[in-house]
Design a protein around this motif. Structure first.
Motif, PDB file in Angstrom:
ATOM      1  N   ARG A  25     -11.086   5.421  -2.053  1.00  0.00           N
ATOM      2  CA  ARG A  25      -9.702   4.443  -2.180  1.00  0.00           C
ATOM      3  C   ARG A  25      -8.457   4.295  -2.504  1.00  0.00           C
ATOM      4  O   ARG A  25      -8.740   5.482  -3.972  1.00  0.00           O
ATOM      5  N   ILE A  26      -7.642   4.934  -2.528  1.00  0.00           N
ATOM      6  CA  ILE A  26      -6.611   5.199  -2.463  1.00  0.00           C
ATOM      7  C   ILE A  26      -5.603   3.759  -2.937  1.00  0.00           C
ATOM      8  O   ILE A  26      -5.033   3.468  -2.166  1.00  0.00           O
ATOM      9  N   GLU A  27      -5.321   4.038  -4.599  1.00  0.00           N
ATOM     10  CA  GLU A  27      -4.082   2.340  -4.483  1.00  0.00           C
ATOM     11  C   GLU A  27      -2.817   3.122  -5.123  1.00  0.00           C
ATOM     12  O   GLU A  27      -2.684   3.611  -5.845  1.00  0.00           O
ATOM     13  N   VAL A  28      -2.413   2.892  -5.076  1.00  0.00           N
ATOM     14  CA  VAL A  28      -0.194   2.444  -5.701  1.00  0.00           C
ATOM     15  C   VAL A  28      -0.647   1.592  -6.534  1.00  0.00           C
ATOM     16  O   VAL A  28      -0.650   0.633  -7.032  1.00  0.00           O
ATOM     17  N   VAL A  29      -0.137   2.688  -8.101  1.00  0.00           N
ATOM     18  CA  VAL A  29      -0.337   1.456  -9.320  1.00  0.00           C
ATOM     19  C   VAL A  29       0.595   2.029  -9.578  1.00  0.00           C
ATOM     20  O   VAL A  29       1.543   0.963 -10.747  1.00  0.00           O
TER      21      VAL A  29
END
Length: 61
Positions: A25-29
């Motif tokens: 899971r790759i999330e833009v923070v």
């Protein structure tokens, strides 16, 4: 295969390996000129910055 997507802070993409159940899971923070990503992966998957990965790969040859 390549995929280019636009994501805003708080949005994510999922990479799912249906064969073994692994998923990333790759999330833009944060996006303030320097994109910040949060990557969640199973412990058996190593995560590298590309330049470090390439340097280690060259050292193994």
């Amino acid at each position: 295969m390549a995929l280019v997507v636009g994501r805003k802070a708080g949005e994510a993409i999922i990479l799912d390996n249906n064969q073994d159940g692994s998923k990333l899971r790759i999330e833009v923070v944060k996006d303030d000129g320097m994109l910040r990503l949060k990557i969640e992966a199973p412990q058996h998957i190593n995560i590298y910055r590309e330049e470090i990965y390439e340097e280690q790969r060259k050292n193994r040859l």
